[in-house]
Design a protein around this motif. Structure first.
Motif, PDB file in Angstrom:
ATOM      1  N   ALA A 150     -11.640  -0.763  27.818  1.00  0.00           N
ATOM      2  CA  ALA A 150     -12.087   0.542  28.310  1.00  0.00           C
ATOM      3  C   ALA A 150     -12.757   0.307  29.660  1.00  0.00           C
ATOM      4  N   ALA A 151     -12.205   0.916  30.705  1.00  0.00           N
ATOM      5  CA  ALA A 151     -12.742   0.698  32.057  1.00  0.00           C
ATOM      6  C   ALA A 151     -14.155   1.247  32.184  1.00  0.00           C
ATOM      7  N   ASP A 152     -14.404   2.376  31.509  1.00  0.00           N
ATOM      8  CA  ASP A 152     -15.729   3.016  31.544  1.00  0.00           C
ATOM      9  C   ASP A 152     -15.797   4.011  30.386  1.00  0.00           C
ATOM     10  N   GLU A 153     -16.853   4.798  30.356  1.00  0.00           N
ATOM     11  CA  GLU A 153     -17.071   5.685  29.210  1.00  0.00           C
ATOM     12  C   GLU A 153     -15.964   6.732  29.078  1.00  0.00           C
ATOM     13  N   SER A 154     -15.522   7.286  30.201  1.00  0.00           N
ATOM     14  CA  SER A 154     -14.500   8.330  30.048  1.00  0.00           C
ATOM     15  C   SER A 154     -13.165   7.711  29.638  1.00  0.00           C
ATOM     16  N   ALA A 155     -12.879   6.515  30.119  1.00  0.00           N
ATOM     17  CA  ALA A 155     -11.651   5.834  29.672  1.00  0.00           C
ATOM     18  C   ALA A 155     -11.753   5.506  28.177  1.00  0.00           C
ATOM     19  N   PHE A 156     -12.943   5.151  27.738  1.00  0.00           N
ATOM     20  CA  PHE A 156     -13.153   4.886  26.307  1.00  0.00           C
ATOM     21  C   PHE A 156     -12.842   6.137  25.481  1.00  0.00           C
ATOM     22  N   GLU A 157     -13.374   7.262  25.916  1.00  0.00           N
ATOM     23  CA  GLU A 157     -13.125   8.508  25.175  1.00  0.00           C
ATOM     24  C   GLU A 157     -11.629   8.842  25.150  1.00  0.00           C
ATOM     25  N   GLU A 158     -10.960   8.608  26.270  1.00  0.00           N
ATOM     26  CA  GLU A 158      -9.516   8.886  26.308  1.00  0.00           C
ATOM     27  C   GLU A 158      -8.755   7.953  25.363  1.00  0.00           C
ATOM     28  N   LEU A 159      -9.165   6.699  25.331  1.00  0.00           N
ATOM     29  CA  LEU A 159      -8.491   5.754  24.427  1.00  0.00           C
ATOM     30  C   LEU A 159      -8.733   6.126  22.964  1.00  0.00           C
ATOM     31  N   ILE A 160      -9.954   6.558  22.651  1.00  0.00           N
ATOM     32  CA  ILE A 160     -10.242   6.987  21.272  1.00  0.00           C
ATOM     33  C   ILE A 160      -9.389   8.208  20.926  1.00  0.00           C
ATOM     34  N   ASP A 161      -9.320   9.170  21.821  1.00  0.00           N
ATOM     35  CA  ASP A 161      -8.498  10.362  21.564  1.00  0.00           C
ATOM     36  C   ASP A 161      -7.039   9.977  21.324  1.00  0.00           C
ATOM     37  N   LEU A 162      -6.572   9.059  22.137  1.00  0.00           N
ATOM     38  CA  LEU A 162      -5.184   8.599  22.012  1.00  0.00           C
ATOM     39  C   LEU A 162      -4.965   7.925  20.650  1.00  0.00           C
ATOM     40  N   ALA A 163      -5.911   7.087  20.278  1.00  0.00           N
ATOM     41  CA  ALA A 163      -5.799   6.369  18.999  1.00  0.00           C
ATOM     42  C   ALA A 163      -5.862   7.333  17.821  1.00  0.00           C
ATOM     43  N   LEU A 164      -6.613   8.435  17.978  1.00  0.00           N
ATOM     44  CA  LEU A 164      -6.716   9.412  16.887  1.00  0.00           C
ATOM     45  C   LEU A 164      -5.479  10.298  16.825  1.00  0.00           C
ATOM     46  N   ARG A 165      -4.818  10.432  17.959  1.00  0.00           N
ATOM     47  CA  ARG A 165      -3.680  11.357  18.052  1.00  0.00           C
ATOM     48  C   ARG A 165      -2.353  10.677  17.768  1.00  0.00           C
ATOM     49  N   GLU A 166      -2.214   9.455  18.250  1.00  0.00           N
ATOM     50  CA  GLU A 166      -0.903   8.803  18.202  1.00  0.00           C
ATOM     51  C   GLU A 166      -0.896   7.554  17.324  1.00  0.00           C
ATOM     52  N   ASP A 167       0.305   7.118  17.012  1.00  0.00           N
ATOM     53  CA  ASP A 167       0.439   5.981  16.107  1.00  0.00           C
ATOM     54  C   ASP A 167      -0.096   4.689  16.709  1.00  0.00           C
ATOM     55  N   GLY A 168      -0.791   3.917  15.886  1.00  0.00           N
ATOM     56  CA  GLY A 168      -1.308   2.602  16.266  1.00  0.00           C
ATOM     57  C   GLY A 168      -0.377   1.517  15.786  1.00  0.00           C
ATOM     58  N   PRO A 169      -0.871   0.325  15.627  1.00  0.00           N
ATOM     59  CA  PRO A 169      -2.290  -0.006  15.764  1.00  0.00           C
ATOM     60  C   PRO A 169      -2.755  -0.075  17.214  1.00  0.00           C
ATOM     61  N   TRP A 170      -4.071   0.149  17.353  1.00  0.00           N
ATOM     62  CA  TRP A 170      -4.731   0.119  18.648  1.00  0.00           C
ATOM     63  C   TRP A 170      -5.847  -0.914  18.630  1.00  0.00           C
ATOM     64  N   LEU A 171      -6.124  -1.458  19.777  1.00  0.00           N
ATOM     65  CA  LEU A 171      -7.346  -2.258  19.925  1.00  0.00           C
ATOM     66  C   LEU A 171      -7.989  -1.888  21.259  1.00  0.00           C
ATOM     67  N   ILE A 172      -9.243  -1.519  21.187  1.00  0.00           N
ATOM     68  CA  ILE A 172      -9.984  -1.090  22.392  1.00  0.00           C
ATOM     69  C   ILE A 172     -11.141  -2.060  22.610  1.00  0.00           C
ATOM     70  N   GLY A 173     -11.114  -2.754  23.721  1.00  0.00           N
ATOM     71  CA  GLY A 173     -12.206  -3.664  24.061  1.00  0.00           C
ATOM     72  C   GLY A 173     -13.254  -2.934  24.878  1.00  0.00           C
ATOM     73  N   CYS A 174     -14.513  -3.120  24.496  1.00  0.00           N
ATOM     74  CA  CYS A 174     -15.622  -2.482  25.222  1.00  0.00           C
ATOM     75  C   CYS A 174     -16.637  -3.540  25.605  1.00  0.00           C
ATOM     76  N   ARG A 175     -16.886  -3.680  26.876  1.00  0.00           N
ATOM     77  CA  ARG A 175     -17.996  -4.549  27.286  1.00  0.00           C
ATOM     78  C   ARG A 175     -19.280  -3.758  27.123  1.00  0.00           C
ATOM     79  N   ILE A 176     -20.238  -4.366  26.476  1.00  0.00           N
ATOM     80  CA  ILE A 176     -21.494  -3.637  26.246  1.00  0.00           C
ATOM     81  C   ILE A 176     -22.682  -4.498  26.672  1.00  0.00           C
ATOM     82  N   ASP A 177     -23.801  -3.815  26.909  1.00  0.00           N
ATOM     83  CA  ASP A 177     -25.016  -4.519  27.340  1.00  0.00           C
ATOM     84  C   ASP A 177     -25.738  -5.106  26.127  1.00  0.00           C
ATOM     85  N   ARG A 178     -26.905  -5.658  26.347  1.00  0.00           N
ATOM     86  CA  ARG A 178     -27.632  -6.310  25.255  1.00  0.00           C
ATOM     87  C   ARG A 178     -28.891  -5.536  24.876  1.00  0.00           C
ATOM     88  N   GLU A 179     -28.801  -4.212  25.020  1.00  0.00           N
ATOM     89  CA  GLU A 179     -29.882  -3.348  24.538  1.00  0.00           C
ATOM     90  C   GLU A 179     -29.997  -3.494  23.029  1.00  0.00           C
TER      91      GLU A 179
END
Ligand SMILES: Cc1ncc(C[n+]2csc(CCOP(=O)(O)OP(=O)(O)O)c2C)c(N)n1
Length: 204
Positions: A150-179
């Motif tokens: 996921a390039a950023d938050e909006s790309a993440f949301e688009e990938l989730i929508d796609l995964a919920l709408r269309e056939d998988g399997p899907w894998l979405i990588g998210c870089r996250i901070d250490r909060e």
């Protein structure tokens, strides 16, 4: 975004996001009682913090089981979309599950990797993703063609929508901070199991 035409990006090109924020964004997009399996580590803490749903399962105990449990749920209930949320340290322990998910061509399954480059909950020791391993490339190599950072938050949301709408399997990588996570999952495994089984309509 069209997954097929979108240029895939590398891990080091992906924005470092916040786990609680993207978990909340994901949960907000669930409208069909989708099952969500939160892996051990802080991943399930932030799933818990994002609001209890009877279709959520919080894995406590062993690393690497979010994707295999999610695969089991996806096999048992093929009409339901299932999402596994897993830490990078945990998925590295269970890479074989990616090949199994790919081999099954599990249409109703998406795996989201929360990659902070550490085993954060046990003290922040570095994982191999911080030292060159790319879980999205590994997933593609395992046969999950629809794998992307996921390039950023909006790309993440688009990938989730796609995964919920269309056939998988899907894998979405998210870089996250250490909060730190926003809350702590209640440690009551029988209750978590019972609520999840009710949430999936398996028991009353
Ligand atoms: C099989 C196994 N080995 C070790 C542990 C101890 N342990 C629990 S969580 C964890 C780190 C999890 O790291 P990651 O999946 O990256 O999640 P994060 O803590 O970064 O959210 C470790 C080493 C365990 N629970 N199970």
């Amino acid at each position: 975004m069209s997954f097929a035409t979108n240029q895939p990006i590398r891990r080091d090109q992906a924005k470092v996001m916040n786990r609680f924020d993207i978990t909340r964004r994901m949960v907000a997009r669930l409208h069909h009682d989708e099952a969500v399996i939160g892996g051990i580590g802080y991943t399930n803490f932030d799933l818990w913090a994002a609001g209890r749903r009877p279709q959520n399962f919080y894995m406590l105990g062993s690393m690497g089981l979010a994707a295999p449990i999610a695969l089991g749920v996806a096999l048992a209930q093929p009409q339901r979309k299932v999402i596994a949320l897993e830490g990078d340290g945990s998925i590295l322990m269970q890479l074989g599950s990616l090949a199994t998910i790919a081999a099954r061509r599990q249409k109703n399954l998406a795996v989201v990797i929360m990659d902070n480059g550490t085993y954060q909950i046990t003290g922040g020791q570095l994982t191999s993703t911080e030292l060159g391993a790319d879980v999205v490339a590994i997933a593609r190599g395992a046969g999950i063609g629809q794998s992307a950072w996921a390039a950023d938050e909006s790309a993440f949301e688009e990938l989730i929508d796609l995964a919920l709408r269309e056939d998988g399997p899907w894998l979405i990588g998210c870089r996250i901070d250490r909060e730190k996570p926003a809350d702590t999952t209640e440690r009551d495994p029988p209750r978590i199991r019972d609520q999840f089984m009710r949430g999936l309509g398996v028991t009353k």
